[in-house]
Design a protein around this motif. Sequence first.
Motif, PDB file in Angstrom:
ATOM      1  N   GLU A 213     -12.947  28.685  40.607  1.00  0.00           N
ATOM      2  CA  GLU A 213     -12.275  28.739  41.907  1.00  0.00           C
ATOM      3  C   GLU A 213     -11.453  30.030  42.085  1.00  0.00           C
ATOM      4  O   GLU A 213     -11.403  30.586  43.176  1.00  0.00           O
ATOM      5  CB  GLU A 213     -11.428  27.487  42.157  1.00  0.00           C
ATOM      6  CG  GLU A 213     -10.324  27.224  41.163  1.00  0.00           C
ATOM      7  CD  GLU A 213     -10.763  26.458  39.913  1.00  0.00           C
ATOM      8  OE1 GLU A 213     -11.989  26.296  39.709  1.00  0.00           O
ATOM      9  OE2 GLU A 213      -9.885  26.051  39.148  1.00  0.00           O
ATOM     10  N   ALA A 214     -10.809  30.502  41.013  1.00  0.00           N
ATOM     11  CA  ALA A 214     -10.001  31.727  41.132  1.00  0.00           C
ATOM     12  C   ALA A 214     -10.893  32.931  41.410  1.00  0.00           C
ATOM     13  O   ALA A 214     -10.594  33.767  42.273  1.00  0.00           O
ATOM     14  CB  ALA A 214      -9.194  31.946  39.858  1.00  0.00           C
ATOM     15  N   GLN A 215     -12.022  33.012  40.698  1.00  0.00           N
ATOM     16  CA  GLN A 215     -12.960  34.124  40.896  1.00  0.00           C
ATOM     17  C   GLN A 215     -13.553  34.083  42.305  1.00  0.00           C
ATOM     18  O   GLN A 215     -13.736  35.114  42.943  1.00  0.00           O
ATOM     19  CB  GLN A 215     -14.101  34.072  39.858  1.00  0.00           C
ATOM     20  CG  GLN A 215     -13.715  34.510  38.459  1.00  0.00           C
ATOM     21  CD  GLN A 215     -12.833  33.496  37.735  1.00  0.00           C
ATOM     22  OE1 GLN A 215     -12.739  32.338  38.125  1.00  0.00           O
ATOM     23  NE2 GLN A 215     -12.164  33.937  36.673  1.00  0.00           N
ATOM     24  N   GLN A 217     -12.150  32.832  44.998  1.00  0.00           N
ATOM     25  CA  GLN A 217     -11.145  33.243  45.972  1.00  0.00           C
ATOM     26  C   GLN A 217     -10.945  34.760  45.937  1.00  0.00           C
ATOM     27  O   GLN A 217     -10.860  35.415  46.979  1.00  0.00           O
ATOM     28  CB  GLN A 217      -9.823  32.527  45.682  1.00  0.00           C
ATOM     29  CG  GLN A 217      -8.858  32.631  46.851  1.00  0.00           C
ATOM     30  CD  GLN A 217      -7.667  31.680  46.710  1.00  0.00           C
ATOM     31  OE1 GLN A 217      -7.786  30.612  46.128  1.00  0.00           O
ATOM     32  NE2 GLN A 217      -6.531  32.084  47.242  1.00  0.00           N
ATOM     33  N   GLU A 218     -10.939  35.311  44.734  1.00  0.00           N
ATOM     34  CA  GLU A 218     -10.751  36.756  44.618  1.00  0.00           C
ATOM     35  C   GLU A 218     -11.923  37.508  45.249  1.00  0.00           C
ATOM     36  O   GLU A 218     -11.735  38.484  45.977  1.00  0.00           O
ATOM     37  CB  GLU A 218     -10.590  37.137  43.141  1.00  0.00           C
ATOM     38  CG  GLU A 218     -10.017  38.541  42.969  1.00  0.00           C
ATOM     39  CD  GLU A 218      -9.881  38.934  41.505  1.00  0.00           C
ATOM     40  OE1 GLU A 218      -9.988  38.058  40.624  1.00  0.00           O
ATOM     41  OE2 GLU A 218      -9.689  40.143  41.249  1.00  0.00           O
ATOM     42  N   LEU A 219     -13.124  37.008  44.977  1.00  0.00           N
ATOM     43  CA  LEU A 219     -14.307  37.672  45.538  1.00  0.00           C
ATOM     44  C   LEU A 219     -14.295  37.585  47.067  1.00  0.00           C
ATOM     45  O   LEU A 219     -14.568  38.562  47.766  1.00  0.00           O
ATOM     46  CB  LEU A 219     -15.585  37.032  44.981  1.00  0.00           C
ATOM     47  CG  LEU A 219     -16.870  37.734  45.394  1.00  0.00           C
ATOM     48  CD1 LEU A 219     -17.100  38.982  44.550  1.00  0.00           C
ATOM     49  CD2 LEU A 219     -18.075  36.813  45.271  1.00  0.00           C
ATOM     50  N   ALA A 220     -13.979  36.389  47.571  1.00  0.00           N
ATOM     51  CA  ALA A 220     -13.958  36.196  49.027  1.00  0.00           C
ATOM     52  C   ALA A 220     -12.942  37.131  49.674  1.00  0.00           C
ATOM     53  O   ALA A 220     -13.225  37.752  50.699  1.00  0.00           O
ATOM     54  CB  ALA A 220     -13.635  34.740  49.351  1.00  0.00           C
ATOM     55  N   GLU A 221     -11.766  37.239  49.044  1.00  0.00           N
ATOM     56  CA  GLU A 221     -10.718  38.083  49.627  1.00  0.00           C
ATOM     57  C   GLU A 221     -11.084  39.567  49.520  1.00  0.00           C
ATOM     58  O   GLU A 221     -10.930  40.323  50.471  1.00  0.00           O
ATOM     59  CB  GLU A 221      -9.383  37.791  48.946  1.00  0.00           C
ATOM     60  CG  GLU A 221      -8.812  36.436  49.378  1.00  0.00           C
ATOM     61  CD  GLU A 221      -7.655  35.955  48.500  1.00  0.00           C
ATOM     62  OE1 GLU A 221      -7.291  36.669  47.545  1.00  0.00           O
ATOM     63  OE2 GLU A 221      -7.132  34.854  48.780  1.00  0.00           O
ATOM     64  N   THR A 222     -11.599  39.951  48.374  1.00  0.00           N
ATOM     65  CA  THR A 222     -11.964  41.358  48.184  1.00  0.00           C
ATOM     66  C   THR A 222     -13.079  41.763  49.143  1.00  0.00           C
ATOM     67  O   THR A 222     -13.055  42.858  49.700  1.00  0.00           O
ATOM     68  CB  THR A 222     -12.440  41.593  46.730  1.00  0.00           C
ATOM     69  OG1 THR A 222     -11.539  40.956  45.851  1.00  0.00           O
ATOM     70  CG2 THR A 222     -12.512  43.072  46.404  1.00  0.00           C
ATOM     71  N   GLY A 236     -13.334  23.529  45.805  1.00  0.00           N
ATOM     72  CA  GLY A 236     -13.667  24.790  45.143  1.00  0.00           C
ATOM     73  C   GLY A 236     -13.049  25.990  45.866  1.00  0.00           C
ATOM     74  O   GLY A 236     -12.928  27.073  45.299  1.00  0.00           O
ATOM     75  N   PHE A 237     -12.696  25.785  47.128  1.00  0.00           N
ATOM     76  CA  PHE A 237     -12.050  26.830  47.918  1.00  0.00           C
ATOM     77  C   PHE A 237     -11.048  26.124  48.833  1.00  0.00           C
ATOM     78  O   PHE A 237     -11.405  25.144  49.488  1.00  0.00           O
ATOM     79  CB  PHE A 237     -13.096  27.589  48.745  1.00  0.00           C
ATOM     80  CG  PHE A 237     -12.598  28.875  49.341  1.00  0.00           C
ATOM     81  CD1 PHE A 237     -12.481  30.021  48.560  1.00  0.00           C
ATOM     82  CD2 PHE A 237     -12.222  28.934  50.688  1.00  0.00           C
ATOM     83  CE1 PHE A 237     -12.016  31.214  49.106  1.00  0.00           C
ATOM     84  CE2 PHE A 237     -11.762  30.126  51.237  1.00  0.00           C
ATOM     85  CZ  PHE A 237     -11.658  31.267  50.450  1.00  0.00           C
ATOM     86  N   PRO A 238      -9.777  26.593  48.894  1.00  0.00           N
ATOM     87  CA  PRO A 238      -8.769  25.846  49.651  1.00  0.00           C
ATOM     88  C   PRO A 238      -9.124  25.754  51.131  1.00  0.00           C
ATOM     89  O   PRO A 238      -9.398  26.770  51.769  1.00  0.00           O
ATOM     90  CB  PRO A 238      -7.492  26.670  49.457  1.00  0.00           C
ATOM     91  CG  PRO A 238      -7.774  27.641  48.370  1.00  0.00           C
ATOM     92  CD  PRO A 238      -9.242  27.819  48.285  1.00  0.00           C
ATOM     93  N   MET A 322     -19.673  40.277  39.411  1.00  0.00           N
ATOM     94  CA  MET A 322     -19.870  40.898  40.728  1.00  0.00           C
ATOM     95  C   MET A 322     -18.628  41.654  41.200  1.00  0.00           C
ATOM     96  O   MET A 322     -18.739  42.678  41.883  1.00  0.00           O
ATOM     97  CB  MET A 322     -20.207  39.820  41.771  1.00  0.00           C
ATOM     98  CG  MET A 322     -21.629  39.317  41.734  1.00  0.00           C
ATOM     99  SD  MET A 322     -21.865  37.987  42.942  1.00  0.00           S
ATOM    100  CE  MET A 322     -21.645  38.897  44.478  1.00  0.00           C
ATOM    101  N   LEU A 323     -17.456  41.116  40.856  1.00  0.00           N
ATOM    102  CA  LEU A 323     -16.201  41.624  41.420  1.00  0.00           C
ATOM    103  C   LEU A 323     -16.013  43.134  41.352  1.00  0.00           C
ATOM    104  O   LEU A 323     -15.717  43.766  42.374  1.00  0.00           O
ATOM    105  CB  LEU A 323     -15.023  40.922  40.755  1.00  0.00           C
ATOM    106  CG  LEU A 323     -14.394  39.805  41.585  1.00  0.00           C
ATOM    107  CD1 LEU A 323     -13.423  38.994  40.743  1.00  0.00           C
ATOM    108  CD2 LEU A 323     -13.697  40.376  42.811  1.00  0.00           C
ATOM    109  N   PRO A 324     -16.208  43.754  40.171  1.00  0.00           N
ATOM    110  CA  PRO A 324     -15.948  45.192  40.092  1.00  0.00           C
ATOM    111  C   PRO A 324     -16.839  46.016  41.024  1.00  0.00           C
ATOM    112  O   PRO A 324     -16.489  47.153  41.371  1.00  0.00           O
ATOM    113  CB  PRO A 324     -16.240  45.539  38.636  1.00  0.00           C
ATOM    114  CG  PRO A 324     -16.596  44.293  37.940  1.00  0.00           C
ATOM    115  CD  PRO A 324     -16.599  43.177  38.894  1.00  0.00           C
TER     116      PRO A 324
END
Lengths: 556, 182
Positions: A213-215, A217-222, A236-238, A322-324
């Motif tokens: 869930e943290a990853q 949220q971070e991916l969605a925001e980024t 899984g997502f607030p 994926m994030l980076p």
Amino acid sequence: MILEALEREGVEYIFGYPGGANLPIYQHLHEHPKLKHILVRHEQGAAHMADGYARACGRPGVVFATSGPGALNLVTGLCTAYMDSVPIIAITGQVNSTQVGRDAFQESDVIGATSSVTKHSYLVTKIDQLPRVIHEAFHIATTGRPGPVLIDICKDVQMADAERVTAERLHIPGYKLNGHIDLNHAKQAAEALAGAERPVILAGHGIILSHAEAQLQELAETAATPVGTTLLGIGGFPVKHPLSLHMTGFMGTGWCLKAVQNADVLMMVGMRVDDRVTAKLSEFAPNVKTFIHVDIDGSEMGKNVRPHIELVADAKQALAAMLPHIGTLQADRGRWLSQIDAWREEHPLRYKHSNGQLQPQDVLIDMYRRADSEAIVVADVGQNQIWAALWWNYDRPGLFINSGGAGTMGFALPAAIGAKFGRPELPVWCVAGEGGFVMTAQELSVAVEHQLDVKIVLLNNLSLGMVRQFQDDFYGGVRSQVDLTHMPDFVKLSEAYGMPALRVEKLEDIGLALDAAERTKGPFLIDFRIDPEANVYPIVPLGKGLGEFWEAPENA
Amino acid sequence: MPEATARLRPAPSPGSTGHFPASGEELATSRVRVLSVLVEDGQNTLTKIAGAVRRRGFHIRGLSIGPTREPGRSRITLEVDHGHAEADQVRKQLERLVDVVEVEDLTGDEVHNRELVVAKVKTLELARLIQRGAKVISTDTDGTTVEFSGDRDEIFDFVEELARHGIVDVVRSGPLVMRRTV
């Protein structure tokens, strides 16, 4: 030896029922005080309890049943867990190994009957197989894509003398874990998402199972990308996050369905993309140029939707990889996100509450106001399930539990009991219709026996509501075999089981009844007599594309 | 006799649910995948493989099974019609099974594809069968038993030829497939 092995695997609770072919195990149960055995009233209840326990706390649920009817009563519960990837270890007694195949008393081919609803199964005919099998079963049930594993143990094996045997090394060369991420695909996926004009992420149960869930949220925001969840991905997502689309699928929110149908890049993570998510497959997400599918089970790739970029991997690792590569976002998302906001305004969740009758949403909204995100809701199957999914704003995993893939009526009460054993510190609400509730109502005894704080909210419309709604709208309006006027008096029924209960027929009594439930220690039931014509909205008519959803009528 | 002939004739079109393995020509254009599956040799292995194929809506057209050089492991050769599913779903669904060690999809590859036929025919006039490579196993008063092995097309032709000799009984082994270059 079986019980020792279970202790070694860290088992705390066993949900079970004794009988002729597992008596040797039960004979020694009292010698293992660390193993707490919960005596169920029907084996299906044991499977659902283990399932609810596992979904609530993440540890595998353990079930005991005897041979023949005992084991076969587990089948629906195993199927429920299998469809939703829930780890369960079912240990069933089998007739003596010398009697197998002779149609002995209470003999049945349990492996044959459960093969299609288990991740794996074992028939144990020799004592020296047992330590390895139990160890392997726990490994297989809990790793990769989790699922139920059944161990069928012949009675003579249960009685055999064995030297103290410790867990053996695993020997499962055919068991493949997809731990290796194709970094190239991860990069491609990230770039496709970052470069999209109208991207959408859909997240399933895999997000919750892999604690991603943290990853997410971070991916969605980024990547400034909105996220919808499947029914099982809820939490899984607030829901209150500005990028949340809430629930997708044929009973999902209007703004989510609009976003999916207009997206140019759609990333689906930890989900099977089943018919409830796609509705009419040929009209699913018609504007998508790039489908990205992330799932730990490679057989999901292209099973329903052929992805352009596939990542066969654990969701958490895949999203982290994926994030980076999202980098500093070049694309301008302002227009897309404000378009989604406009759809949210245009197609809000709403319900008709101007006819003076008690509406299910009135009850759920009051419940949510009290509990916020500090309670577990276990829903049954049908209208109650979708209302409970849509009208609470779950902000983290593990708070909403229901039977998604199998859609098993009767799931809620035993699963809520199991969830309470798994997470005793959280209030547990069981939300059910009266139809599903009576399918496993005998498990009330378990809630009373252990004085579990499980509060049962019955959304009672005196009918099989979802079936009635389908008949009204999609089967020519012919109401056939949906009338449930003849049901027990649920207040008296609860009292007969030894627990307090109330009936509520008026809007103004909701709060008082919920107060009483919260004040009372132990189980409590409220029989809410809701509007028998209340329907689930939005809904996509059967056979139509997601874009053709119907909405609730507006209040007069 | 005509009945036996009809039973032996391969399914007429791709996608038919005939049980008989297809001819080479038919296979090339149909939805049949040729898979070589290495498995742990357990009590339930074959049931689980057959079950996975059935419940995904696939259909087994040919099957053979035998031991490998590794003790406890068997090799299963499968010809599976994948119906409306994507072609690689058969392999993926088999790979999910815990008992399955490895699945190779050999469809369209350069392979040795052999099958064994044992047949008893009424006639003693066997020149044409022997010319094709059949070997006589035994002869008795009610006919002659021959064996023949060959690739798919040879088997297809051989079985057609057999029919002209009056088949008393015939059994086939199912496909054995091995890659030409390992």
